[in-house]
Write a protein that holds these residues in place. Sequence first.
Motif, PDB file in Angstrom:
ATOM      1  N   VAL A  10       9.496  10.023  -8.613  1.00  0.00           N
ATOM      2  CA  VAL A  10       9.053   9.315  -7.534  1.00  0.00           C
ATOM      3  C   VAL A  10       7.874   9.410  -7.091  1.00  0.00           C
ATOM      4  O   VAL A  10       7.036   9.867  -6.808  1.00  0.00           O
ATOM      5  CB  VAL A  10      10.374   9.450  -6.384  1.00  0.00           C
ATOM      6  N   VAL A  11       7.182   7.863  -7.192  1.00  0.00           N
ATOM      7  CA  VAL A  11       5.847   8.006  -7.101  1.00  0.00           C
ATOM      8  C   VAL A  11       5.738   7.245  -5.484  1.00  0.00           C
ATOM      9  O   VAL A  11       6.213   6.116  -5.597  1.00  0.00           O
ATOM     10  CB  VAL A  11       5.266   6.699  -8.413  1.00  0.00           C
ATOM     11  N   ARG A  12       4.849   7.331  -4.889  1.00  0.00           N
ATOM     12  CA  ARG A  12       4.596   6.957  -3.086  1.00  0.00           C
ATOM     13  C   ARG A  12       3.126   6.086  -3.351  1.00  0.00           C
ATOM     14  O   ARG A  12       2.087   6.727  -3.632  1.00  0.00           O
ATOM     15  CB  ARG A  12       4.583   7.766  -2.069  1.00  0.00           C
ATOM     16  N   GLY A  13       2.991   5.077  -3.241  1.00  0.00           N
ATOM     17  CA  GLY A  13       2.116   4.978  -2.556  1.00  0.00           C
ATOM     18  C   GLY A  13       1.490   3.701  -3.623  1.00  0.00           C
ATOM     19  O   GLY A  13       1.326   4.244  -4.741  1.00  0.00           O
ATOM     20  N   PHE A  14       0.769   3.002  -3.478  1.00  0.00           N
ATOM     21  CA  PHE A  14      -0.032   1.385  -4.450  1.00  0.00           C
ATOM     22  C   PHE A  14      -0.949   2.866  -5.515  1.00  0.00           C
ATOM     23  O   PHE A  14      -1.211   2.161  -6.446  1.00  0.00           O
ATOM     24  CB  PHE A  14      -0.175   1.015  -3.904  1.00  0.00           C
ATOM     25  N   ARG A  15      -2.036   3.646  -4.951  1.00  0.00           N
ATOM     26  CA  ARG A  15      -3.079   4.076  -5.328  1.00  0.00           C
ATOM     27  C   ARG A  15      -2.695   5.138  -6.355  1.00  0.00           C
ATOM     28  O   ARG A  15      -2.928   4.730  -7.587  1.00  0.00           O
ATOM     29  CB  ARG A  15      -4.212   4.200  -4.244  1.00  0.00           C
ATOM     30  N   ALA A  23       1.075  -0.859  -0.087  1.00  0.00           N
ATOM     31  CA  ALA A  23      -0.002   0.064  -0.332  1.00  0.00           C
ATOM     32  C   ALA A  23       0.896   1.500  -0.068  1.00  0.00           C
ATOM     33  O   ALA A  23       0.637   2.422  -0.165  1.00  0.00           O
ATOM     34  CB  ALA A  23      -1.389   0.046   1.249  1.00  0.00           C
ATOM     35  N   ASP A  24       1.985   1.081   0.662  1.00  0.00           N
ATOM     36  CA  ASP A  24       2.777   2.360   0.780  1.00  0.00           C
ATOM     37  C   ASP A  24       4.237   2.440   0.348  1.00  0.00           C
ATOM     38  O   ASP A  24       4.937   2.804   0.468  1.00  0.00           O
ATOM     39  CB  ASP A  24       2.942   3.041   2.509  1.00  0.00           C
ATOM     40  N   VAL A  25       4.250   1.255  -1.151  1.00  0.00           N
ATOM     41  CA  VAL A  25       5.378   1.590  -1.906  1.00  0.00           C
ATOM     42  C   VAL A  25       5.833   2.516  -2.568  1.00  0.00           C
ATOM     43  O   VAL A  25       5.274   3.437  -2.484  1.00  0.00           O
ATOM     44  CB  VAL A  25       4.496   0.649  -3.192  1.00  0.00           C
ATOM     45  N   VAL A  26       6.601   2.926  -2.672  1.00  0.00           N
ATOM     46  CA  VAL A  26       7.930   3.658  -3.183  1.00  0.00           C
ATOM     47  C   VAL A  26       8.266   3.743  -4.337  1.00  0.00           C
ATOM     48  O   VAL A  26       9.343   2.319  -4.477  1.00  0.00           O
ATOM     49  CB  VAL A  26       9.270   3.979  -2.028  1.00  0.00           C
ATOM     50  N   TRP A  27       7.748   4.029  -5.403  1.00  0.00           N
ATOM     51  CA  TRP A  27       8.404   3.586  -7.067  1.00  0.00           C
ATOM     52  C   TRP A  27       9.246   4.642  -7.777  1.00  0.00           C
ATOM     53  O   TRP A  27       8.434   5.727  -7.220  1.00  0.00           O
ATOM     54  CB  TRP A  27       7.037   3.592  -7.499  1.00  0.00           C
ATOM     55  N   LEU A  32       0.477   5.157  -7.712  1.00  0.00           N
ATOM     56  CA  LEU A  32       1.210   4.168  -9.125  1.00  0.00           C
ATOM     57  C   LEU A  32       0.338   3.059  -9.963  1.00  0.00           C
ATOM     58  O   LEU A  32       0.412   2.769 -11.314  1.00  0.00           O
ATOM     59  CB  LEU A  32       2.368   3.760  -8.218  1.00  0.00           C
ATOM     60  N   ASN A  33      -0.714   2.178  -8.959  1.00  0.00           N
ATOM     61  CA  ASN A  33      -1.710   1.566 -10.338  1.00  0.00           C
ATOM     62  C   ASN A  33      -2.785   2.134 -11.136  1.00  0.00           C
ATOM     63  O   ASN A  33      -3.059   2.024 -12.433  1.00  0.00           O
ATOM     64  CB  ASN A  33      -2.380   0.752  -9.022  1.00  0.00           C
ATOM     65  N   ALA A  34      -2.654   3.522 -10.799  1.00  0.00           N
ATOM     66  CA  ALA A  34      -3.605   4.142 -11.760  1.00  0.00           C
ATOM     67  C   ALA A  34      -2.882   4.940 -12.849  1.00  0.00           C
ATOM     68  O   ALA A  34      -3.070   4.464 -13.945  1.00  0.00           O
ATOM     69  CB  ALA A  34      -4.029   6.295 -11.143  1.00  0.00           C
TER      70      ALA A  34
END
Length: 140
Positions: A57-62, A46-50, A64-66
């Motif tokens: 940098v994208v923080r959070g599943f929501r 849920a709190d992935v850092v990508w 990133l999934n979008a």
Amino acid sequence: MTTNANATALDRLDSDADAAVTELIQALQEGHDTGDADRYDSFFAADVVWGTPKGQVVRGFRPLNAIHHRMMDPGPVAPRSRFELVHSIRPAPGVVVAQIRRRGEAGGFSESAMYVLVRGADGWSLAAAQNTPVTDTLPA
């Protein structure tokens, strides 16, 4: 060349961690092949850092999934890519760091990514990833 005589070797055997990496690669491959962002992201915490290949940098599943939905819909993603393990290390119990390469076919985009998986109460989750484009040409 000198070596660090005091360097500690961190890698340890962990067949459960190895299985998690195999399952992650399978999820990435299946999600990419079918254009299913939810399958592609199924390991993400849920709190992935990508870290993106463009340095964002994208923080959070929501969020990133979008982004992945916008990139993959409607599937399948073209050109095809192959996901393959380059190397993994298990530096601590319940932690695995895997370098996975996405090899674009037919001149498609290729990247190498460092994935950090952590074992929690509900199984393995992707805590962080950093993607780097694979190119023969570096900026001046």
